[in-house]
Write a protein that holds these residues in place. Structure first.
Motif, PDB file in Angstrom:
ATOM      1  N   LEU A 169      50.025  54.712 127.555  1.00  0.00           N
ATOM      2  CA  LEU A 169      50.100  54.768 129.017  1.00  0.00           C
ATOM      3  C   LEU A 169      51.281  55.615 129.479  1.00  0.00           C
ATOM      4  O   LEU A 169      51.155  56.435 130.395  1.00  0.00           O
ATOM      5  CB  LEU A 169      50.195  53.350 129.591  1.00  0.00           C
ATOM      6  CG  LEU A 169      48.945  52.484 129.419  1.00  0.00           C
ATOM      7  CD1 LEU A 169      49.235  51.050 129.845  1.00  0.00           C
ATOM      8  CD2 LEU A 169      47.767  53.060 130.178  1.00  0.00           C
ATOM      9  N   GLN A 170      52.424  55.450 128.830  1.00  0.00           N
ATOM     10  CA  GLN A 170      53.606  56.234 129.202  1.00  0.00           C
ATOM     11  C   GLN A 170      53.363  57.721 128.959  1.00  0.00           C
ATOM     12  O   GLN A 170      53.722  58.564 129.794  1.00  0.00           O
ATOM     13  CB  GLN A 170      54.833  55.770 128.415  1.00  0.00           C
ATOM     14  CG  GLN A 170      56.118  56.436 128.868  1.00  0.00           C
ATOM     15  CD  GLN A 170      56.478  56.091 130.306  1.00  0.00           C
ATOM     16  OE1 GLN A 170      56.618  54.924 130.648  1.00  0.00           O
ATOM     17  NE2 GLN A 170      56.603  57.089 131.155  1.00  0.00           N
ATOM     18  N   ASP A 171      52.738  58.058 127.829  1.00  0.00           N
ATOM     19  CA  ASP A 171      52.428  59.462 127.533  1.00  0.00           C
ATOM     20  C   ASP A 171      51.497  60.052 128.595  1.00  0.00           C
ATOM     21  O   ASP A 171      51.669  61.200 129.017  1.00  0.00           O
ATOM     22  CB  ASP A 171      51.782  59.601 126.149  1.00  0.00           C
ATOM     23  CG  ASP A 171      52.752  59.323 125.011  1.00  0.00           C
ATOM     24  OD1 ASP A 171      53.987  59.264 125.258  1.00  0.00           O
ATOM     25  OD2 ASP A 171      52.270  59.168 123.867  1.00  0.00           O
ATOM     26  N   ALA A 172      50.504  59.265 129.012  1.00  0.00           N
ATOM     27  CA  ALA A 172      49.569  59.743 130.035  1.00  0.00           C
ATOM     28  C   ALA A 172      50.285  60.001 131.360  1.00  0.00           C
ATOM     29  O   ALA A 172      50.050  61.020 132.023  1.00  0.00           O
ATOM     30  CB  ALA A 172      48.438  58.736 130.229  1.00  0.00           C
ATOM     31  N   ILE A 173      51.175  59.109 131.741  1.00  0.00           N
ATOM     32  CA  ILE A 173      51.934  59.280 132.983  1.00  0.00           C
ATOM     33  C   ILE A 173      52.869  60.477 132.871  1.00  0.00           C
ATOM     34  O   ILE A 173      52.963  61.298 133.792  1.00  0.00           O
ATOM     35  CB  ILE A 173      52.704  57.992 133.330  1.00  0.00           C
ATOM     36  CG1 ILE A 173      51.720  56.903 133.759  1.00  0.00           C
ATOM     37  CG2 ILE A 173      53.747  58.245 134.423  1.00  0.00           C
ATOM     38  CD1 ILE A 173      52.318  55.528 133.888  1.00  0.00           C
ATOM     39  N   ASP A 174      53.540  60.605 131.727  1.00  0.00           N
ATOM     40  CA  ASP A 174      54.439  61.748 131.518  1.00  0.00           C
ATOM     41  C   ASP A 174      53.672  63.071 131.586  1.00  0.00           C
ATOM     42  O   ASP A 174      54.146  64.035 132.181  1.00  0.00           O
ATOM     43  CB  ASP A 174      55.165  61.635 130.175  1.00  0.00           C
ATOM     44  CG  ASP A 174      56.180  60.497 130.140  1.00  0.00           C
ATOM     45  OD1 ASP A 174      56.506  59.945 131.211  1.00  0.00           O
ATOM     46  OD2 ASP A 174      56.631  60.160 129.024  1.00  0.00           O
ATOM     47  N   ASP A 175      52.489  63.107 130.958  1.00  0.00           N
ATOM     48  CA  ASP A 175      51.668  64.329 130.991  1.00  0.00           C
ATOM     49  C   ASP A 175      51.255  64.666 132.420  1.00  0.00           C
ATOM     50  O   ASP A 175      51.290  65.828 132.822  1.00  0.00           O
ATOM     51  CB  ASP A 175      50.425  64.167 130.119  1.00  0.00           C
ATOM     52  CG  ASP A 175      50.732  64.195 128.631  1.00  0.00           C
ATOM     53  OD1 ASP A 175      51.868  64.555 128.252  1.00  0.00           O
ATOM     54  OD2 ASP A 175      49.831  63.838 127.850  1.00  0.00           O
ATOM     55  N   ALA A 176      50.860  63.651 133.180  1.00  0.00           N
ATOM     56  CA  ALA A 176      50.461  63.886 134.569  1.00  0.00           C
ATOM     57  C   ALA A 176      51.639  64.412 135.385  1.00  0.00           C
ATOM     58  O   ALA A 176      51.491  65.346 136.175  1.00  0.00           O
ATOM     59  CB  ALA A 176      49.910  62.602 135.184  1.00  0.00           C
TER      60      ALA A 176
END
Length: 112
Positions: free
Chosen positions: A38-45
């Motif tokens: 989830l953190q990776d997805a938010i960081d990518d966004a």
């Protein structure tokens, strides 16, 4: 340990199995793996949003350049797009070949 309230999550068995395997590979608990995903997805966004802002700023700054510079940059942009397209096609061909070989390998194995 931090005081974080538990959060119930329902997911398909296949997804749970995939996350469990990924967590093992990464040396994390399943909970930690889900948090990391989830953190990776938010960081990518956030990174995509920031990159979009920077790109818009660069394009705005280009408008202030002399016409001859803009022409050179436009030519450069076209060449980068062309090279990117060629690299993408090559990567897709390679992936297709690897997939074909894997399918062939699997099809040669006898079912157990």
């Amino acid at each position: 340990m931090r005081n974080i309230a538990p959060f119930g999550l329902r997911m398909p068995d296949e997804l749970r199995d995939a996350i469990t395997e990924r967590a093992k590979r990464n040396g994390r608990s399943m909970n930690s793996e889900i948090v990391q995903i989830l953190q990776d997805a938010i960081d990518d966004a956030n990174r995509d949003e920031e990159n979009g802002k920077l790109k818009a700023q660069v394009l705005d700054n280009r408008k202030e350049l002399p016409e001859s510079y803009q022409e050179v940059l436009a030519s450069f942009d076209e060449r980068v797009a062309q090279l990117t397209e060629e690299a993408t096609k090559k990567a897709m061909i390679q992936a297709g070949l690897e997939l074909s070989l894997k399918i062939e390998e699997i099809s040669k194995k006898k079912p157990t």
